[in-house]
Design an enzyme around this catalytic site. Structure first.
Site, PDB file in Angstrom:
ATOM      1  CG  PHE A  11      -2.815  69.692  49.289  1.00 13.01           C
ATOM      2  CD1 PHE A  11      -1.582  68.433  50.422  1.00 13.01           C
ATOM      3  CD2 PHE A  11      -2.611  70.630  50.173  1.00 13.01           C
ATOM      4  CE1 PHE A  11      -0.405  68.995  51.733  1.00 13.01           C
ATOM      5  CE2 PHE A  11      -2.286  71.110  51.098  1.00 13.01           C
ATOM      6  CZ  PHE A  11      -1.659  70.976  52.167  1.00 13.01           C
ATOM      7  N   GLY A  12      -5.006  67.811  50.233  1.00 11.92           N
ATOM      8  CA  GLY A  12      -6.156  67.731  51.207  1.00 11.92           C
ATOM      9  C   GLY A  12      -5.405  68.603  52.749  1.00 11.92           C
ATOM     10  CE1 TYR A  13      -8.473  73.301  53.491  1.00 14.39           C
ATOM     11  CE2 TYR A  13      -7.525  72.501  51.157  1.00 14.39           C
ATOM     12  CZ  TYR A  13      -8.072  73.559  52.444  1.00 14.39           C
ATOM     13  OH  TYR A  13      -8.990  74.488  51.759  1.00 14.39           O
ATOM     14  N   GLY A  14      -7.692  69.332  55.673  1.00 14.76           N
ATOM     15  CA  GLY A  14      -8.778  69.615  55.995  1.00 14.76           C
ATOM     16  C   GLY A  14      -9.665  67.897  55.795  1.00 14.76           C
ATOM     17  CB  SER A  15     -13.018  66.780  56.098  1.00 19.06           C
ATOM     18  OG  SER A  15     -13.162  67.501  55.291  1.00 19.06           O
ATOM     19  CD  GLU A  88     -13.502  70.774  49.098  1.00 12.52           C
ATOM     20  OE1 GLU A  88     -13.400  71.568  49.608  1.00 12.52           O
ATOM     21  OE2 GLU A  88     -13.555  69.502  49.799  1.00 12.52           O
TER      22      GLU A  88
END
Length: 184
Positions: A11-15, A88
């Site tokens: 799951f990605g929420y930014g870049s 990350e």
């Protein structure tokens, strides 16, 4: 639709949404419940310094967050996890978590995500749009001005059809010059 529990999702929420940096087989809009996208991470390198930190995105507790889920082939899983940990977990401001996300088609799948560690020194806490804008306006790091990061993030979210009212409020304060007066 049935979910294959052996599938591996990120799951990605930014870049990660527009620059994942890894191979994937499927990409879907998804929502994580119980978390929100927030400029809550003090950036000491890329968008600020320790003396004058900037702000970058974190997945913080509360609300929900629309982002992107990527399905990764089983044969790529180990390489993707290694890549994401290197990307990350540099300062360990994020915690690696498996969490349920709901795909746009209604399926719920477990996904790997990176959630802010609220006990980490780089956690900025819940800021108002004015406080966040003041911090962003004053910060520059080795990757450039913090304002560029925030404007680029909002632009990408809009291109993807994702509204983030709080981030839009931060940009509105920046555009109005309110960030400069908030610093005084």
């Amino acid at each position: 639709m049935a979910v294959d529990m052996d599938e591996f999702w990120v799951f990605g929420y930014g870049s990660l949404m527009w620059n994942p940096g890894f191979r994937f087989e499927e990409k879907r809009t998804a929502r994580a419940f119980g978390y929100r996208r927030s400029l809550c991470v003090r950036s000491w390198v890329h968008r600020g310094t320790e003396r004058r930190p900037g702000l970058v995105l974190g997945l913080d507790y509360g609300g929900s967050c629309i982002g992107t889920a990527f399905r990764v082939a089983a044969s790529d899983k180990a390489d993707v996890i290694d890549y994401l940990r290197e990307r990350e977990l540099v300062t360990h401001v994020y915690k690696e978590r498996m969490m349920p996300v709901q795909l746009a088609d209604g399926r719920r799948v477990p996904a790997l995500a990176y959630v802010i560690d609220r006990s980490h020194v780089q956690y900025a806490g819940a800021l108002t749009a004015t406080e966040a804008a003041a911090t962003v306006a004053a910060a520059v790091g080795k990757s450039g001005p913090n304002t560029d990061y925030v404007l680029n993030t909002l632009s990408h979210l809009r291109e993807m059809g994702i509204r983030d009212q709080w981030l839009e409020d931060v940009v509105a304060v920046l555009a109005a010059g309110g960030a400069a007066s908030a610093q005084a």
